[in-house]
Design a protein around this motif. Sequence first.
Motif, PDB file in Angstrom:
ATOM      1  N   THR A 170       0.838  -1.202   0.000  1.00 40.60           N
ATOM      2  CA  THR A 170       0.000   0.000   0.000  1.00 40.60           C
ATOM      3  C   THR A 170       0.874   1.255   0.000  1.00 40.60           C
ATOM      4  OG1 THR A 170      -0.117   0.043   2.417  1.00 40.60           O
ATOM      5  CG2 THR A 170      -1.875  -1.124   1.238  1.00 40.60           C
ATOM      6  N   GLU A 171       0.330   2.292  -0.562  1.00 37.80           N
ATOM      7  CA  GLU A 171       1.053   3.568  -0.568  1.00 37.80           C
ATOM      8  C   GLU A 171       1.257   4.084   0.847  1.00 37.80           C
ATOM      9  OE1 GLU A 171       0.633   8.101  -2.442  1.00 37.80           O
ATOM     10  OE2 GLU A 171      -0.798   6.511  -3.003  1.00 37.80           O
ATOM     11  N   SER A 172       0.253   3.897   1.709  1.00 33.77           N
ATOM     12  CA  SER A 172       0.344   4.384   3.087  1.00 33.77           C
ATOM     13  C   SER A 172       1.485   3.719   3.840  1.00 33.77           C
ATOM     14  CB  SER A 172      -0.977   4.122   3.823  1.00 33.77           C
ATOM     15  OG  SER A 172      -2.023   4.863   3.264  1.00 33.77           O
ATOM     16  N   CYS A 173       1.624   2.414   3.685  1.00 34.49           N
ATOM     17  CA  CYS A 173       2.698   1.698   4.379  1.00 34.49           C
ATOM     18  C   CYS A 173       4.059   2.099   3.826  1.00 34.49           C
ATOM     19  CB  CYS A 173       2.482   0.195   4.251  1.00 34.49           C
ATOM     20  SG  CYS A 173       3.602  -0.800   5.257  1.00 34.49           S
ATOM     21  N   ARG A 174       4.146   2.262   2.522  1.00 35.10           N
ATOM     22  CA  ARG A 174       5.416   2.644   1.920  1.00 35.10           C
ATOM     23  C   ARG A 174       5.868   4.022   2.394  1.00 35.10           C
ATOM     24  NH1 ARG A 174       2.632   1.423  -3.528  1.00 35.10           N
ATOM     25  NH2 ARG A 174       3.969   3.047  -4.391  1.00 35.10           N
ATOM     26  N   ARG A 175       4.922   4.907   2.662  1.00 36.09           N
ATOM     27  CA  ARG A 175       5.275   6.245   3.152  1.00 36.09           C
ATOM     28  C   ARG A 175       5.644   6.239   4.629  1.00 36.09           C
ATOM     29  NH1 ARG A 175       0.454   8.260   0.646  1.00 36.09           N
ATOM     30  NH2 ARG A 175      -0.336   8.495   2.768  1.00 36.09           N
ATOM     31  N   ALA A 176       4.934   5.431   5.425  1.00 37.25           N
ATOM     32  CA  ALA A 176       5.055   5.530   6.876  1.00 37.25           C
ATOM     33  C   ALA A 176       6.120   4.634   7.482  1.00 37.25           C
ATOM     34  CB  ALA A 176       3.698   5.215   7.525  1.00 37.25           C
ATOM     35  N   VAL A 177       6.463   3.540   6.810  1.00 33.82           N
ATOM     36  CA  VAL A 177       7.397   2.570   7.371  1.00 33.82           C
ATOM     37  C   VAL A 177       8.712   2.649   6.602  1.00 33.82           C
ATOM     38  CG1 VAL A 177       7.825   0.141   7.855  1.00 33.82           C
ATOM     39  CG2 VAL A 177       5.505   1.072   8.104  1.00 33.82           C
ATOM     40  N   LEU A 180       0.219   1.551  15.415  1.00 28.68           N
ATOM     41  CA  LEU A 180       1.649   1.820  15.592  1.00 28.68           C
ATOM     42  C   LEU A 180       1.863   3.204  16.198  1.00 28.68           C
ATOM     43  CD1 LEU A 180       3.211   0.452  12.258  1.00 28.68           C
ATOM     44  CD2 LEU A 180       2.416  -0.803  14.264  1.00 28.68           C
ATOM     45  N   ARG A 181       1.127   4.179  15.695  1.00 32.03           N
ATOM     46  CA  ARG A 181       1.295   5.548  16.199  1.00 32.03           C
ATOM     47  C   ARG A 181       0.867   5.649  17.667  1.00 32.03           C
ATOM     48  NH1 ARG A 181       4.156   5.090  12.923  1.00 32.03           N
ATOM     49  NH2 ARG A 181       4.068   5.784  10.751  1.00 32.03           N
ATOM     50  N   ARG A 182      -0.184   4.919  18.027  1.00 32.86           N
ATOM     51  CA  ARG A 182      -0.653   4.938  19.421  1.00 32.86           C
ATOM     52  C   ARG A 182       0.414   4.384  20.353  1.00 32.86           C
ATOM     53  NH1 ARG A 182      -5.093   1.334  19.431  1.00 32.86           N
ATOM     54  NH2 ARG A 182      -3.838  -0.283  20.443  1.00 32.86           N
ATOM     55  N   LEU A 183       1.050   3.302  19.954  1.00 33.96           N
ATOM     56  CA  LEU A 183       2.100   2.722  20.785  1.00 33.96           C
ATOM     57  C   LEU A 183       3.288   3.660  20.901  1.00 33.96           C
ATOM     58  CD1 LEU A 183       2.111  -1.002  19.549  1.00 33.96           C
ATOM     59  CD2 LEU A 183       0.935  -0.026  21.525  1.00 33.96           C
ATOM     60  N   GLU A 184       3.662   4.268  19.786  1.00 36.74           N
ATOM     61  CA  GLU A 184       4.809   5.180  19.799  1.00 36.74           C
ATOM     62  C   GLU A 184       4.523   6.402  20.675  1.00 36.74           C
ATOM     63  OE1 GLU A 184       5.421   5.958  15.679  1.00 36.74           O
ATOM     64  OE2 GLU A 184       5.910   3.866  15.215  1.00 36.74           O
ATOM     65  N   LYS A 185       3.297   6.889  20.594  1.00 38.22           N
ATOM     66  CA  LYS A 185       2.926   8.052  21.412  1.00 38.22           C
ATOM     67  C   LYS A 185       2.946   7.704  22.892  1.00 38.22           C
ATOM     68  CE  LYS A 185      -0.707  11.541  21.981  1.00 38.22           C
ATOM     69  NZ  LYS A 185      -2.042  12.004  21.493  1.00 38.22           N
ATOM     70  N   ALA A 186       2.408   6.524  23.222  1.00 31.81           N
ATOM     71  CA  ALA A 186       2.412   6.108  24.625  1.00 31.81           C
ATOM     72  C   ALA A 186       3.832   5.884  25.116  1.00 31.81           C
ATOM     73  CB  ALA A 186       1.586   4.836  24.785  1.00 31.81           C
TER      74      ALA A 186
END
Length: 589
Positions: A28-35, A579-585
Amino acid sequence: MTTVVHVTHEAVHKVGGIGAVLTGLLTTESCRRAVERTILVGPLIERPGSEALGPEGTLLHDSRNGVRSDTAGEALSRVEARRGVRLLYGRRRLRCPDGAAVEPEVLLVDVEGGAPQGLDLFKHQLYQAFGLASDRYEGEWEYELYVRLAEPAYEAAIALLGDRRGRPLHILAHEFMGLPTAFKALLANESGVYTLFYAHEVATARRLVERGRGGDARFYGALRSAPLSGSFVEDVFGPQDDFFKHALISRAWRCHAVLAVGDLVVEELRFLGREFAGLEIDRVYNGLPPPPALAPADRRRARESLAELIESLLGCRPRGVFTHVGRLVPSKGFWRDLQVLEGLEAVAPPSTGPWALIVLATDAEPRPSEAVAAMRAEYGWPIAHREGPPDLTPGELGFDLRVRDHNARSRRTKVVFFNQFGFDAGSTGGAVPPGMGLEDLRRGSDAEFGLSTYEPFGIAQVEALAFGALSVVSDACGCVGFLRQATAPGKPATHVCGGYTLRGGAGPAEGADPAAFLDLDDGFLEAGERACGAAVASALADALPTSDAEGERLLEAGHEAASGMGWERIVAGRFLPVLRRLEKAGSAR
């Protein structure tokens, strides 16, 4: 930027559904951008005649064969020396829907030749920290394999990343196979490392459902009543810790996040124990690849081709064609297809041709084309079958006997059983004409059946949606909730759902003792199942288009629903937010 390590037995070779999930997520484009980095980790499984990293893999490190990575070779060699294992490292290429390609890293650990150094200490730590008694499962190679994998896999992944400079690392354990590695990460307790369990099924639930006919009604009836009595699976069904998969997944709540592929998987996890009951479990459904647009005229041609195929085999022109493509295993509920067809006997107009069901399923390896051609020439396969190789296996024989009985008694519905991998001229000994393939089966089907007793999601059931076919599912299929979300209000229904786990509301009342469901009589369950089949038949008859205009509306609605079930929506809206929730916590600690 984020790094995600996927731990799975399908790091290279697609064996089941997890391989399709990995492809869907990573392309997916979203995964390629975020990871920033993706590492696929698994055991090294040498296959004769196959490349270790697949046909499009690039091997960068294999010390046994003198291949050494300039950037990672030294770090990997240190892990090999410390743990006494062989590591393979490289990349594999995945094609993206938009024409691009991604090349995730691949890390394979050879642990079949011997146990890694420190294994006994690791097993002791698993017992101390998680209560996991590895000595109980010494005879289970799958358990041993993934416990052996854990420490060298984790250490090699950390070595590949070097100085992470505070960048987050997510260890994604796909099913029970990845949990020992996730537990190793929890034991290591390194800053910025998060563990996630991705439940593609709940093995405990599958085992209990598959124990006998009516198992879905018994199990899900007990599951639904359990919260009112504060009961969990072992309270109702007895101890399950003899089952190594249960021993692992029942401890998955220790991970930082738990993901489930379907709605019922969430409830099955909560049923495992009180630690799961109040846990936040994220629904990360399976997705569909972007569906191609199918013109109504092409849809009509595909339906015509299937009708001609059935006429060439049965000698009569069908009114329409249903399909069921899947593995021939008990949980797929193939016998329920025949019950639905029995129900259609009562509603199909006598003046039209029969409804035909093509079943494309086997529990064997692909049969050689020469053998299939010989069966076809000798006795008319696939209309006629014979017991024994190269034709029917014992498992296939049981279903074929039901098909024979149905076809002998029924006039308005018929079944053609292709017990073979592949749907083309070569695979079927010429039964399927040249130029026709599996895509035509999807494009020309009026309805895809999948009345499973246990089905965490049900990709096969929804694959034909985009081509104008109805999805005929049981309420045990985890895709039902997603289907309902994706079907736009005011549009034609895209699916028919049978209430098999509820048996029409008969049986113990809501709030009854969960154990009461274990005592349901087999005759009662059989009668309820047949009643469900009749109800599905009636709903299917009502939902099927009766004109070209209705068919075009269903094609439009199905394509819209399939588009709404795409991987891009899943990754952007459900996976990455976890993933973002875990990173924020983690950063707030």
